[in-house]
Structure formats: C-alpha cells, structure tokens
Write a protein that holds these residues in place. Sequence first.
Motif, short mmCIF file in Angstrom:
data_model
loop_
_atom_site.label_atom_id
_atom_site.label_comp_id
_atom_site.label_asym_id
_atom_site.label_seq_id
_atom_site.Cartn_x
_atom_site.Cartn_y
_atom_site.Cartn_z
N ASP A 1 30.60 -2.98 22.26
CA ASP A 1 29.82 -1.79 21.87
C ASP A 1 30.75 -0.44 21.91
OD1 ASP A 1 30.88 -1.26 24.35
OD2 ASP A 1 29.04 0.13 25.22
N THR B 1 32.75 -0.81 26.60
CA THR B 1 31.73 -0.96 27.53
C THR B 1 32.95 -2.31 28.08
OG1 THR B 1 30.21 -0.06 28.35
CG2 THR B 1 29.87 -1.38 29.99
N ASN C 1 32.77 -5.38 31.62
CA ASN C 1 31.45 -5.48 32.44
C ASN C 1 32.71 -6.67 33.61
OD1 ASN C 1 28.80 -4.32 31.89
ND2 ASN C 1 28.44 -7.06 31.70
N ILE D 1 22.52 -1.93 32.93
CA ILE D 1 23.28 -1.98 32.23
C ILE D 1 22.52 -1.24 30.78
CG2 ILE D 1 22.09 -4.03 31.11
CD1 ILE D 1 25.45 -5.03 30.73
N SER E 1 29.11 -8.15 26.41
CA SER E 1 27.61 -8.21 25.29
C SER E 1 27.02 -7.43 26.27
CB SER E 1 27.09 -9.21 25.25
OG SER E 1 26.18 -8.53 24.44
N LYS E 2 26.46 -6.44 25.78
CA LYS E 2 24.67 -5.80 26.54
C LYS E 2 23.96 -6.49 26.35
CE LYS E 2 26.17 -0.80 26.32
NZ LYS E 2 25.83 0.62 26.00
N SER F 1 20.16 -7.44 28.34
CA SER F 1 18.56 -7.85 28.84
C SER F 1 18.05 -8.29 29.62
CB SER F 1 17.43 -6.32 27.87
OG SER F 1 17.32 -7.47 27.37
N TYR G 1 27.97 -8.24 20.64
CA TYR G 1 29.08 -9.02 21.48
C TYR G 1 30.24 -8.86 20.90
CZ TYR G 1 28.31 -12.63 17.88
OH TYR G 1 28.24 -13.79 16.40
#
Length: 219
Positions: free
Chosen positions: A130, A134, A136, A146, A178-179, A181, A193
């Motif tokens: 992103d 960010t 992780n 997230i 990668s964000k 859900s 990603y």
Amino acid sequence: TSTNQFRQTITAYPEDGYRLYRWILTDKNGNTTYSTDNPLIHNIQDGDIISVEFLPTGLAQFMVKDDPDKKLYYELDGDNGAFARAAAIGKNTVVVYSSGTLYNEYKTPNAEGKYEFSIPAGYTLLVPGDANYTVNTKLNNNDNEIGNFENSSTKCFSYLTLLPNTRIVAEGNICVFSKLSYKQRFNGLPSAYGEIKMGASTEIAMKGGSQLTCFGYIT
C-alpha cells in the motif's frame, strides 16, 4: 572542470530507457561525494570535477520510510546505499519505492559466485502492498485492526526481482506486505500485495533474531 567559484544548477536529461543514477562530485583534493538530486544544485569551486552516471530503467529504487528528503537509491546496502541513509537519519525501514530488478553491478561476487546483499540488524526491508508503506509483523484476527478490504482487487502493488546468483542475508527483517481482511485470509486471497521474485540460484538467508513476514508472495 571549474576554474571559478559559483553556485550552479545542473540538470541531467537521460535518454529514453535510462534513469539518472547519480552525480559524482570530486574536489581538487580528490575527495568524492555523490548525489541523486536532479537538478543538482552545487557550489562549484576551483578544481571541482562533476560527472553523471545513468542506469537502464527497470531497476528497483529504494527509499527510506519517512525520509524528509525522499531520497532514492539504486544501491540497497553499502556506504552509498539506502540502509546507510536510514542509519544517517535515524530511521529503520527501507521501502521498495519503484518496482524492478535489484541492482548488483556495484557488487563483487563472493567465492561462491554470489552477489550478496545485507539487511542489518534492527532494520527492515519492506516490499509494500500500500501507499502508506504499512509494515506487518503479525497476522491479526480482528478485521478492525488492519481494515476490511474484501472488495479490493487482487493485484501486485510492488515487486523486487532478484537476478540469478543473488543472496540476501538478513540480520534484520523482511516484510512482504498485503492488507488482508479476515474473509480474504480465510479464502487465501490477498488484496494489493508486495512480491519478491526469485531468480535461478537465488536465496534469502535469515539469521538468528531476524524475521521474515510474508502476506504477499515470494515466487
């Protein structure tokens, strides 16, 4: 070569298929410094020599996260690389800013014929997923921690390609982001990603105390 002292602005215009790599600034005593600024603003003094180098497009560029000057680097490590910049300004994350191939021509192959790159302890190489860069370090069970991205498209946001015979030795951390859900994780589907593309005879060696976190892809 200059025979006077004056402040000068110099602009490099790469030909198609090339990018500015760096300016090489050598004073009359043989001291050399480098700059990636374009245009270059420099106080030219008697005996200064200024030259410029270009590299083909398609090479990855790196930037230190939260660098106030947003300086870009082709070299990942070494005295003139992105991690040296991170140390100089007190930051700890280097980001793949422009996707492409990891530049290795400033390296000398070791006895095994490998081009070896180092990630120092206490620092992180981020292949972002992103525009906020960010990082992780763990998988969250709560979507709210997230963000819910179940409707986002699956696409590569950034990538780093390793040429054959490249070895990355990490005493620090690598995050391929990668964000996600919860529903995407359950179905094994990432949103935008980051990706590391491994070539022939490439390797990533994680040393004790280092951490590899991959929510994108290593292929």
